[in-house]
Design a protein around this motif. Structure first.
Motif, short mmCIF file in Angstrom:
data_model
loop_
_atom_site.label_atom_id
_atom_site.label_comp_id
_atom_site.label_asym_id
_atom_site.label_seq_id
_atom_site.Cartn_x
_atom_site.Cartn_y
_atom_site.Cartn_z
N GLN A 165 1.44 -17.41 2.57
CA GLN A 165 1.53 -16.68 3.84
C GLN A 165 0.26 -15.87 4.08
OE1 GLN A 165 3.87 -17.05 5.96
NE2 GLN A 165 4.68 -15.17 6.82
N LEU A 166 -0.31 -15.34 3.00
CA LEU A 166 -1.47 -14.45 3.14
C LEU A 166 -2.79 -15.21 3.33
CD1 LEU A 166 -0.45 -11.82 0.44
CD2 LEU A 166 -0.37 -11.54 2.94
N ARG A 167 -2.72 -16.55 3.28
CA ARG A 167 -3.95 -17.33 3.52
C ARG A 167 -4.41 -17.21 4.96
NH1 ARG A 167 -1.88 -22.12 0.83
NH2 ARG A 167 -2.01 -21.55 -1.33
N SER A 168 -3.45 -17.01 5.87
CA SER A 168 -3.83 -17.01 7.29
C SER A 168 -3.63 -15.67 7.97
CB SER A 168 -3.02 -18.09 8.02
OG SER A 168 -1.64 -17.87 7.78
N GLN A 169 -3.16 -14.66 7.24
CA GLN A 169 -2.89 -13.36 7.87
C GLN A 169 -2.91 -12.26 6.82
OE1 GLN A 169 0.78 -15.03 9.46
NE2 GLN A 169 1.98 -13.62 8.22
N PRO A 170 -3.23 -11.03 7.23
CA PRO A 170 -3.37 -9.96 6.22
C PRO A 170 -2.05 -9.44 5.66
CG PRO A 170 -3.86 -9.11 8.42
CD PRO A 170 -3.67 -10.59 8.57
N PHE A 171 -0.95 -9.64 6.39
CA PHE A 171 0.34 -9.13 5.92
C PHE A 171 1.37 -10.25 5.95
CE2 PHE A 171 -1.90 -5.35 7.48
CZ PHE A 171 -1.78 -4.52 6.36
N ILE A 172 2.43 -10.12 5.16
CA ILE A 172 3.52 -11.10 5.15
C ILE A 172 4.07 -11.24 6.58
CG2 ILE A 172 5.84 -11.62 4.23
CD1 ILE A 172 3.82 -11.56 1.98
N SER A 173 4.13 -10.11 7.30
CA SER A 173 4.73 -10.09 8.64
C SER A 173 3.76 -10.49 9.75
CB SER A 173 5.27 -8.69 8.95
OG SER A 173 6.08 -8.24 7.89
N GLY A 174 2.49 -10.68 9.45
CA GLY A 174 1.51 -11.06 10.47
C GLY A 174 0.27 -10.19 10.43
N ALA A 175 -0.21 -9.81 11.63
CA ALA A 175 -1.44 -9.02 11.70
C ALA A 175 -1.21 -7.58 11.25
CB ALA A 175 -1.97 -9.04 13.14
N GLN A 176 0.04 -7.13 11.36
CA GLN A 176 0.39 -5.76 10.99
C GLN A 176 1.54 -5.78 9.98
OE1 GLN A 176 -1.30 -3.16 12.07
NE2 GLN A 176 -2.57 -4.42 13.43
N PRO A 177 1.63 -4.75 9.14
CA PRO A 177 2.73 -4.72 8.18
C PRO A 177 4.07 -4.43 8.86
CG PRO A 177 1.52 -2.66 8.09
CD PRO A 177 0.77 -3.55 9.05
N ALA A 178 5.14 -4.96 8.31
CA ALA A 178 6.49 -4.66 8.81
C ALA A 178 7.46 -4.76 7.62
CB ALA A 178 6.86 -5.59 9.96
N TYR A 179 8.75 -4.79 7.93
CA TYR A 179 9.72 -4.59 6.85
C TYR A 179 9.62 -5.65 5.74
CZ TYR A 179 13.72 -2.76 4.45
OH TYR A 179 14.53 -2.20 3.49
N ALA A 180 9.30 -6.91 6.09
CA ALA A 180 9.19 -7.94 5.04
C ALA A 180 8.12 -7.54 4.02
CB ALA A 180 8.87 -9.29 5.67
N ASP A 181 7.04 -6.93 4.48
CA ASP A 181 6.01 -6.48 3.54
C ASP A 181 6.57 -5.41 2.60
OD1 ASP A 181 3.11 -7.55 4.47
OD2 ASP A 181 4.41 -7.29 6.21
N TYR A 182 7.39 -4.52 3.16
CA TYR A 182 7.93 -3.43 2.33
C TYR A 182 8.92 -3.99 1.30
CZ TYR A 182 6.10 -1.22 6.54
OH TYR A 182 5.29 -0.88 7.59
N ILE A 183 9.62 -5.06 1.69
CA ILE A 183 10.58 -5.68 0.77
C ILE A 183 9.85 -6.20 -0.48
CG2 ILE A 183 12.12 -7.66 0.44
CD1 ILE A 183 12.82 -7.41 3.48
N LEU A 184 8.79 -6.99 -0.26
CA LEU A 184 8.10 -7.57 -1.42
C LEU A 184 7.28 -6.52 -2.17
CD1 LEU A 184 7.51 -10.07 -3.10
CD2 LEU A 184 5.53 -10.51 -1.62
N PHE A 185 6.76 -5.56 -1.42
CA PHE A 185 5.97 -4.50 -2.05
C PHE A 185 6.79 -3.75 -3.10
CE2 PHE A 185 4.94 0.10 -1.92
CZ PHE A 185 3.66 0.06 -2.45
N SER A 186 8.08 -3.52 -2.80
CA SER A 186 8.86 -2.58 -3.61
C SER A 186 9.00 -2.97 -5.09
CB SER A 186 10.22 -2.31 -2.97
OG SER A 186 11.03 -3.45 -3.01
N PRO A 187 9.31 -4.22 -5.45
CA PRO A 187 9.39 -4.51 -6.88
C PRO A 187 8.02 -4.42 -7.57
CG PRO A 187 9.87 -6.49 -5.58
CD PRO A 187 9.78 -5.36 -4.63
N LEU A 188 6.97 -4.76 -6.84
CA LEU A 188 5.63 -4.69 -7.44
C LEU A 188 5.21 -3.23 -7.61
CD1 LEU A 188 4.04 -7.61 -5.37
CD2 LEU A 188 4.88 -7.70 -7.72
N GLN A 189 5.60 -2.39 -6.68
CA GLN A 189 5.32 -0.96 -6.78
C GLN A 189 6.13 -0.35 -7.93
OE1 GLN A 189 3.39 1.32 -6.08
NE2 GLN A 189 4.26 3.11 -5.07
N TRP A 190 7.37 -0.78 -8.06
CA TRP A 190 8.22 -0.33 -9.17
C TRP A 190 7.53 -0.64 -10.50
CZ3 TRP A 190 11.64 -3.74 -12.24
CH2 TRP A 190 12.53 -3.03 -13.06
N SER A 191 7.06 -1.89 -10.60
CA SER A 191 6.40 -2.32 -11.83
C SER A 191 5.13 -1.51 -12.09
CB SER A 191 6.09 -3.81 -11.69
OG SER A 191 5.32 -4.23 -12.74
#
Ligand SMILES: N[C@@H](CCC(=O)N[C@@H](CS)C(=O)NCC(=O)O)C(=O)O
Length: 228
Positions: A165-191
């Motif tokens: 997904q990140l090959r063509s855009q800076p965020f999972i959700s597109g040009a700007q971050p949105a909730y899908a980015d926060y979903i995936l971010f959270s386990p990596l942030q936890w770690s």
């Protein structure tokens, strides 16, 4: 309206609750600043008012909402400016993504770092975590993490759809971050907060995205330090 977010607090006041990071980012996305209330993992009396035993819990005026996805839905409905999902289709796909991360990513990450979590908890919370994790996985925390150098390689492969997904855009959700980015971010942030394990390799596109996520909202993600 007064907002209060209940989340886990560990030693040195580390805010390490995996799901709470989704809510923290969702609130920041909406431009909302809650009062944060840390609770110990084993202190169920502190959250008994919510009639269940997990965090995050958001209290918004007279309403008490638990479960990070339900909290996101509440925020979207109550504070419609700065959308988290981008409409009904986005909301539905975000729910799918939430389930994928919770059922596929979190259960493969948790065993690798669970023993490390006990290092940022007091004795009572560490015993609680050990008991619940060992029951859920049927192995000791030591056994769960024993092959993590190999397990982490397989784990990175699991994240391929996000990487693509990140090959063509800076965020999972597109040009700007949105909730899908926060979903995936959270386990990596936890770690990042609970463990020194390098879950992502430095040159991974996901690692670049993760740094970008940490920088958002005046470095919100960096307000809790990485585990040394
Ligand atoms: N589906 C829930 C999961 C919440 C959850 O599992 N929270 C953990 C902390 S990150 C918890 O409170 N666990 C309580 C316990 O293990 O006793 C959500 O998305 O909020």
């Amino acid at each position: 309206m007064a907002l209060t977010l209940y989340e886990l607090g560990g030693l040195d006041d580390r805010r390490y609750s995996l799901y709470s990071w989704r809510t923290r980012y969702a609130l920041a996305h909406k431009g909302l600043t809650p009062e944060y209330k840390p609770v110990r993992l084993s202190d169920k009396a502190a959250i008994a008012f919510s009639k269940q035993d997990k965090v995050p819990i958001l209290v918004d005026g007279g309403e008490t909402i638990q479960d990070s996805f339900r909290i996101a839905l509440h925020l979207e409905k109550t504070y419609p400016d700065r959308p988290l999902f981008g409409g009904e289709v986005g909301q539905s796909l975000s729910r799918f993504f939430n389930t994928w991360v919770d059922r596929t990513i979190v259960p493969r990450l948790a065993p690798m770092v669970a023993l490390d979590v006990t290092g940022i908890q007091d004795e009572g919370d560490a015993a609680h975590l050990r008991r619940t994790m060992e029951k859920a996985f049927g192995k000791t925390l030591e056994e769960l993490g024993a092959n993590r150098d190999k397990d982490v390689v397989a784990f990175r492969r699991l994240l391929d759809p996000a990487r693509a997904q990140l090959r063509s855009q800076p965020f999972i959700s597109g040009a700007q971050p949105a909730y899908a980015d926060y979903i995936l971010f959270s386990p990596l942030q936890w770690s990042r907060i609970v463990s020194p394990l390098a879950v992502l390799e430095k040159d991974d596109a996901l690692a670049v995205w993760f740094e970008r996520m940490l920088d958002l909202y005046n470095g919100l993600g960096r307000t809790t330090p990485a585990r040394a």
